[in-house]
Design an enzyme around this catalytic site. Sequence first.
Site, PDB file in Angstrom:
ATOM      1  N   GLU A 161      29.637  -9.690  11.130  1.00 39.54           N
ATOM      2  CA  GLU A 161      30.940 -10.325  11.348  1.00 39.54           C
ATOM      3  C   GLU A 161      32.024  -9.288  11.625  1.00 39.54           C
ATOM      4  O   GLU A 161      32.885  -9.495  12.474  1.00 39.54           O
ATOM      5  CB  GLU A 161      31.336 -11.182  10.132  1.00 39.54           C
ATOM      6  CG  GLU A 161      30.534 -12.458   9.987  1.00 39.54           C
ATOM      7  CD  GLU A 161      30.743 -13.430  11.152  1.00 39.54           C
ATOM      8  OE1 GLU A 161      31.702 -13.272  11.928  1.00 39.54           O
ATOM      9  OE2 GLU A 161      29.917 -14.344  11.297  1.00 39.54           O
ATOM     10  N   TYR A 180      38.886 -15.835   8.093  1.00 38.69           N
ATOM     11  CA  TYR A 180      37.746 -16.161   8.953  1.00 38.69           C
ATOM     12  C   TYR A 180      36.451 -15.547   8.404  1.00 38.69           C
ATOM     13  O   TYR A 180      35.436 -16.235   8.230  1.00 38.69           O
ATOM     14  CB  TYR A 180      37.986 -15.674  10.404  1.00 38.69           C
ATOM     15  CG  TYR A 180      36.692 -15.602  11.135  1.00 38.69           C
ATOM     16  CD1 TYR A 180      36.078 -16.773  11.592  1.00 38.69           C
ATOM     17  CD2 TYR A 180      36.002 -14.400  11.277  1.00 38.69           C
ATOM     18  CE1 TYR A 180      34.833 -16.742  12.192  1.00 38.69           C
ATOM     19  CE2 TYR A 180      34.757 -14.357  11.867  1.00 38.69           C
ATOM     20  CZ  TYR A 180      34.179 -15.524  12.326  1.00 38.69           C
ATOM     21  OH  TYR A 180      32.941 -15.497  12.891  1.00 38.69           O
ATOM     22  N   ASP A 231      37.466 -19.192  14.385  1.00 41.54           N
ATOM     23  CA  ASP A 231      37.781 -18.090  15.298  1.00 41.54           C
ATOM     24  C   ASP A 231      38.304 -18.683  16.616  1.00 41.54           C
ATOM     25  O   ASP A 231      38.547 -19.887  16.710  1.00 41.54           O
ATOM     26  CB  ASP A 231      36.544 -17.200  15.515  1.00 41.54           C
ATOM     27  CG  ASP A 231      35.459 -17.889  16.328  1.00 41.54           C
ATOM     28  OD1 ASP A 231      35.570 -19.121  16.563  1.00 41.54           O
ATOM     29  OD2 ASP A 231      34.503 -17.223  16.749  1.00 41.54           O
TER      30      ASP A 231
END
Length: 362
Positions: A45, A128, A146
């Site tokens: 991520e 996020y 996102d």
Amino acid sequence: MKHEELTTENRLAPLRRPLLDWFRSNARDLPWRRTRDPYRIWVSEIMLQQTRVAAVLGYYARFLEAFPTVEALAGAPEERLMKLWEGLGYYSRARNLQKAAAAVCEQYGGQFPADYDALLALPGIGEYTAGAIASAAFGLPAPAVDGNVLRVLARLHDDRSDIADPKTRQAARAAVASAMPESEADRRIFNQALMELGATVCVPNGPPRCEVCPAAELCLGRLRGTAEALPVKAPKKARQAEEMTVLVVLREGQAALRRRPGTGLLAGLWEFPNLPGTLTEQEAASALADRGLTVKAWKKKLTAKHIFTHREWHMTGYVAEVSGAGPEDWQWTGPREWADRAVPSAFARYSEAVWEEWGAAP
Ligand code: SF4
């Protein structure tokens, strides 16, 4: 009830099942989707922020080979970490990765906490990323919104809200949270499915591929013909342009590098000495003379531009052979030591010029 009559709020709930089915048969097979290890998911991520999937794959494999556990990352020498990150950009991500790894080791005995707020409190982890880890690794009902999700929702709901406005993002988080599936297995992939739809079907560049989209029947943007004009995004402030002169100086087969300051842009990385403004060759020679160096031969003048999020560097570089001692903080670096020094890609044109002078490839 016809789908056109659904209110905007409840369009995600009827999409849930077809979307999950679609994801299970169409999702790209990516290495971080084959694991539930929060460490591996987290590394992916962070790398994927600001970087495309194709570019991340090689970095991801090398990074995990070098640091297979959160403990290994926490104890990694900084130079090695930066070297493995070289070319990915946004180096503060790598520093925060290491800080967060240290925090996981110290506060949680090396186990990532299965808790959204605890994840959010770690360095470099925002809403996020905390949502992405909490859902994919632990099956928690946390939204992860996102740019892909914002685009899908804007089109699905024919919503003209500005997606650069934090309020729009909060509304999207609330919409995703309210549509979260019941089962843990589904919750692990629900965020990913929305993101995947945005990345591969409801794409940002070019027309959306509505003909293969599981949301086609529900999508107000498609039904009203507005999808391609969405989402709405207010224009960003112009980036600040900075002129600079880069001194690519070589002395007896070694090039001068110096460390950038420990805070701010590209903190702590190695750079070619540089000065603000665009200097002429003569001015560059005099700046070098002020630093105890005499130009023996000018080799090349190379211009380059590098774009960061909030600024642009417009660089004029002089490649020169010099003699003299030079300032104490300049490190004379040969091809062998180069491998240990992370020089950011902003200077790629000048690094290449040095390797050309050495008659070798980096
Ligand atoms: Fe996007 Fe078209 Fe799917 Fe709507 S139907 S979500 S516009 S791809």
